[in-house]
Design an enzyme around this catalytic site. Structure first.
Site, PDB file in Angstrom:
ATOM      1  N   GLU A 213       0.840  -1.287  -0.064  1.00  0.00           N
ATOM      2  CA  GLU A 213       0.102  -0.107  -0.064  1.00  0.00           C
ATOM      3  C   GLU A 213       0.835   1.283   0.124  1.00  0.00           C
ATOM      4  OE1 GLU A 213      -3.812  -1.652   2.261  1.00  0.00           O
ATOM      5  OE2 GLU A 213      -2.241  -1.138   3.381  1.00  0.00           O
TER       6      GLU A 213
HETATM    7  C1  NGO Z   1      -3.680  -5.023   4.947  1.00  0.00           C
HETATM    8  C2  NGO Z   1      -2.870  -3.850   4.958  1.00  0.00           C
HETATM    9  C3  NGO Z   1      -2.671  -3.569   6.574  1.00  0.00           C
HETATM   10  C4  NGO Z   1      -3.894  -3.718   7.243  1.00  0.00           C
HETATM   11  C5  NGO Z   1      -4.601  -4.962   7.072  1.00  0.00           C
HETATM   12  C6  NGO Z   1      -6.059  -4.979   7.651  1.00  0.00           C
HETATM   13  C7  NGO Z   1      -1.816  -5.245   4.338  1.00  0.00           C
HETATM   14  C8  NGO Z   1      -0.428  -6.376   3.981  1.00  0.00           C
HETATM   15  N1  NGO Z   1      -1.649  -4.156   4.362  1.00  0.00           N
HETATM   16  O1  NGO Z   1      -2.830  -5.954   4.998  1.00  0.00           O
HETATM   17  O2  NGO Z   1      -2.160  -2.368   6.826  1.00  0.00           O
HETATM   18  O3  NGO Z   1      -3.798  -3.612   8.672  1.00  0.00           O
HETATM   19  O4  NGO Z   1      -5.031  -5.075   5.548  1.00  0.00           O
HETATM   20  O5  NGO Z   1      -6.678  -6.416   7.437  1.00  0.00           O
END
Ligand code: NGO
Length: 539
Positions: free
Chosen positions: A345
């Site tokens: 992200e």
């Molecule tokens: C995503 C995000 C995290 C969140 C999570 C919550 C990843 C790898 N990045 O997983 O920042 O906490 O979802 O489910």
């Protein structure tokens, strides 16, 4: 444990050979009950989670009594023996002394390099229970430890209580021959969104070790908090770690505390895989040091739950001095082979910057003797040779994104699978689950268990799959009771996918074995979701 693709291939081939060899003489623990008939009550040999590779029932079995001694000579044997004794002494009330004298009776823990033990790999073991003795044999300390966990699950659940209980304490007669399907069996704890104390982490380690997990991935930094002391950048922990989601006090681990967690995990044959998430998810670091920001201005600390708004400044040299220092200090206190650099992200980093960042950061991990692990977005850059990508997509992940992962796997990048709509322990079970998130949908127990890591991503060579992980993100979780409600009963299911041969995979049989674990959780004080999909015993 080091896992080379070659070793995995050999041991998995061996596993199937053993299974074939065993066919006809063995009763699989997970053999499905004939449909339409009431299932017989599970024997202790049939209720082990994760399901062992091979179980042969026979004979009366060994009973632990006041006279039982634990025979263990080498340091590894003694460590496994001490661990077993600590489990057994409070509830049985027996002394269970350790002795280094060989003998034919009692509980015998044996490290042995006999070819048939070596054939079970770095974590396999054999348990032989007869009237006169209980023998656990392995080539390694890890194998002995897993054998101890198997024995533990065959005793009545009351053995887990910490006050005197009534026996008898018999281990069903027969032989168990067991080894894991995958060398990488992990659970992740997000200590960044909410901080968890050393004792809380230890409690979680014990719960994962019970199901033969061998990695603890610690998500040590995120927008809301930086949780590990770094001597060369002290404000990361003291300031960057000073809050958490919702604005609580947060916290961080001193180096001594981190080492204590590492040692506690190592004593349970689990390796810590530390993660510093970069270049996104870095607000806590950016708030601590203004120079890490492109505009030189430190943002305020953040206590919400949005993602994707922060980025290290990819164009500044100081960023790489910072990353070098952090990786060096973290690598120095991490005995395990892997260092996780995040990479998910990075929505505030351009694609070009992301690729440039990963090209500079991955060699730093190698420089300090570690192997790169990153979230699967790493495959959008150029994964370093030997790097491992952790897939966290779900049923709505776009084809292009999946294809990048599949192609990387074809080109030698190994994968750890943690699909969000299967293995994320923070997803709500149903719309009524009070905790957790639901962006990947609801994940009930069956959905969490009922998939095959080897075929989950079509096109990925089976050998590229190094293992599985069950991540526990903590935006909504702040106590051990919260963690347990989300991890149980899904954590044992992911552990089973990582450990048990594919031939044992069967939802109907699994849910019955899983149900038989509940009295053990009650005895251990572990709260769990009483899913209607599982035939739990009455309380
Ligand atoms: C995503 C995000 C995290 C969140 C999570 C919550 C990843 C790898 N990045 O997983 O920042 O906490 O979802 O489910």
């Amino acid at each position: 444990m080091r896992t080379h693709p070659g070793t995995t291939r050999t041991s998995r081939l061996l596993g199937s050979l053993l299974l074939v060899a065993a066919a006809g003489v063995s009763s699989f623990a997970a053999a499905p009950a004939p449909s339409g008939r009431a299932e017989p009550p599970l024997t202790p040999l049939g209720r082990i989670v994760p399901a062992p590779m091979r179980v042969e029932a026979g004979g009366e079995g060994y009973e632990i009594t006041a006279r039982t001694r634990i025979r263990a000579a080498t340091p590894e044997e003694r460590r496994a023996g001490e661990y077993l004794a600590k489990v057994l002494r409070p509830s049985t009330g027996y002394r269970l002394p350790l002795t280094d004298r060989a003998g034919g009776d009692g509980i015998r823990l044996r490290i042995s390099a006999e070819p048939r033990n070596k054939a079970l790999g770095a974590e396999g073991y054999r348990v032989l229970s007869t009237r006169g003795s209980l023998t656990i044999t392995s080539w390694t300390g890890a194998g002995l430890f897993h054998g101890v966990q198997t024995v533990r699950q065959q005793l009545p659940a009351a053995v887990e209580k910490r006050t005197g209980q009534r026996g008898p304490w018999r281990i069903a007669g027969g032989t168990i021959t067991d080894m894991p399907r995958y060398g990488y069996r992990s659970t992740m704890l997000d200590v960044a969104r909410h901080f968890f104390t050393v004792d809380q982490v230890k409690r979680y380690i014990d719960q994962a070790a019970l199901y033969k997990m061998n990695k603890l991935h610690l998500h040590l930094s995120d927008d809301q908090g930086w949780r590990i002391a770094v001597d060369s950048w002290p404000r990361l922990a003291t300031y960057g770690g000073s809050t958490q989601v919702g604005g609580g006090a947060g916290g961080h681990y001193t180096k001594a505390q981190y080492k204590e967690i590492v040692a506690y995990a190592a004593a349970r044959h689990m390796k810590v895989v530390p993660e510093i998430d970069m270049p996104g998810h870095t607000n806590a670091a950016l708030a601590s040091y203004a120079e890490l920001n492109c505009d030189g201005v430190a943002p305020p600390l953040y206590t919400g739950t949005a993602v994707g708004f922060s980025s290290l400044c990819v164009k500044k040299d100081v960023t790489y001095d910072f990353v070098d220092d952090v990786i060096r200090e973290l690598a120095a206190m991490t005995p395990g082979e892997y260092l996780h650099i995040g990479g998910d992200e990075a929505h505030s980093t351009s694609h070009e910057d992301f690729t440039a960042f990963m090209a500079r950061v991955q060699p730093l991990v190698a420089e300090y003797g570690k192997t790169v692990l990153g979230w699967h977005q790493l495959t959008g850059a150029k994964p370093a040779e030997g790097a491992v990508a952790q897939y966290w997509g779900y049923d709505r992940t776009g084809a292009a994104e999946r294809e990048r992962v599949v192609n990387a796997a074809k080109n030698g990048t190994r994968l750890v699978l943690s699909p969000a709509d299967r293995s994320y322990l923070d997803m709500k079970y149903t719309k009524d689950t009070p905790l957790g998130l639901d962006w990947a949908g609801f994940v009930e127990v069956r959905r969490s268990y009922d998939w095959d890591p080897a075929t989950y991503l079509p096109g990925v060579p089976a050998d590229a799959v190094m293992g599985v992980e069950a991540p526990l993100w903590t935006e909504t979780l702040s106590t051990s009771a919260h963690l347990e409600h989300m991890a149980f009963p899904r954590l044992p299911g992911i552990a089973e996918l990582g450990w048990s041969p594919a031939a044992t995979h069967d939802w109907e049989a699994y849910r019955t074995r899983l149900a038989a674990q509940a009295p053990r959780w009650d005895a251990l004080g572990i709260g769990y979701h009483r899913s209607p999909q599982v035939p739990w015993p009455a309380r």
